[in-house]
Design a protein around this motif. Sequence first.
Motif, short mmCIF file in Angstrom:
data_model
loop_
_atom_site.label_atom_id
_atom_site.label_comp_id
_atom_site.label_asym_id
_atom_site.label_seq_id
_atom_site.Cartn_x
_atom_site.Cartn_y
_atom_site.Cartn_z
N ARG A 79 0.83 -1.20 0.00
CA ARG A 79 0.00 0.00 0.00
C ARG A 79 0.87 1.26 0.00
O ARG A 79 0.57 2.23 -0.71
CB ARG A 79 -0.94 0.01 1.20
CG ARG A 79 -1.98 -1.10 1.18
CD ARG A 79 -3.17 -0.76 2.08
NE ARG A 79 -2.79 -0.19 3.35
CZ ARG A 79 -2.37 -0.88 4.41
NH1 ARG A 79 -2.25 -2.19 4.34
NH2 ARG A 79 -2.06 -0.27 5.54
N LEU A 83 0.95 4.12 -2.88
CA LEU A 83 0.79 5.56 -2.65
C LEU A 83 1.93 6.33 -3.30
O LEU A 83 1.72 7.36 -3.96
CB LEU A 83 0.74 5.84 -1.15
CG LEU A 83 0.68 7.32 -0.74
CD1 LEU A 83 -0.65 7.94 -1.15
CD2 LEU A 83 0.91 7.47 0.76
N PRO A 102 -5.05 3.09 -6.24
CA PRO A 102 -5.54 4.14 -5.34
C PRO A 102 -7.07 4.15 -5.30
O PRO A 102 -7.74 4.00 -6.33
CB PRO A 102 -5.00 5.42 -5.97
CG PRO A 102 -3.84 4.97 -6.81
CD PRO A 102 -4.23 3.62 -7.33
N GLY A 106 -8.00 4.76 0.55
CA GLY A 106 -6.54 4.66 0.65
C GLY A 106 -5.96 3.96 -0.56
O GLY A 106 -6.04 4.48 -1.68
N ILE A 107 -5.44 2.77 -0.35
CA ILE A 107 -4.89 1.96 -1.44
C ILE A 107 -5.50 0.57 -1.34
O ILE A 107 -5.51 -0.04 -0.27
CB ILE A 107 -3.35 1.86 -1.35
CG1 ILE A 107 -2.71 3.25 -1.36
CG2 ILE A 107 -2.80 1.01 -2.49
CD1 ILE A 107 -2.83 4.01 -2.66
#
Length: 276
Positions: A79, A83, A102, A106-107
């Motif tokens: 993650r 990002l 994304p 969040g991810i």
Amino acid sequence: MRIDFTKMHGLGNDFIVLDGRVHALPPVDAAFASALADRHTGIGCDQLIVLEPSMDADFRMRIFNADGSEVEACGNATRAVGLLHGEPARIETLGGLVISTPTDGGISVQMGKPRFDWNAIPLAYAMDTHAMPVAWEELVNPIAVNVGNPHVIFFVADPYAIDMARIGPMIETDPLFPERINVNVAGITARDAITLRVWERGAGLTRACGTGACATAIGAMKRGLVDRRVTVTLPGGPLVIEWREDNEIVMTGPATEAFRGSFDAADFGAHIRIAI
């Protein structure tokens, strides 16, 4: 030579990220990784992440635990790297191909498919991984699953009543697990909620473990304890885990960039100079 780095974390599970996709890095070995990871004399992290070019994906991600051991997968790091990359990516790891995207939450990471065969964990000898006939003190009959790296999961009434600092390393290094093991203790709080603590192989007691959340959720689903989409709450915060009908695991959660900096490679044992 000076090397740029990015310090990141996923729910408190923290990483040093070195980006070698454009400019080559010095060779990264166990000694170099553990020196950087040292929280007193290095930069400090749970894992060192090294990004490299890949022939089969958008890039390759290598993962080194704080003790210098290289491991197959890390959900929180994926993650964080997602990002940093800023757009959907296919990422090559030792544990297989993962896909980061994304999202508003969040991810989101497509982590691949779980494996349950005893020799895929791996175990030292054959046994039923759904309800293993083994115990370590009050921790009994775990389930084992490989989600890119190996995990054993114990379901208990209260995960915080378990002395993980003592029993975690005992299980991690048991001869039953020839490649060592990540140790998870989990409590089911609802059909869509799990509380989890993790002793991470090579890193110790951690605030969050993405693959541990995935493995624990899958283990609970296999036993019929929860539904196919759950929130797993770790000391650092929650992750949402879904086991899709196509057998793929999807993890969604936050990632954070803390700061950026640079260091002299020679200060941490990297003496080979790379032309840039």
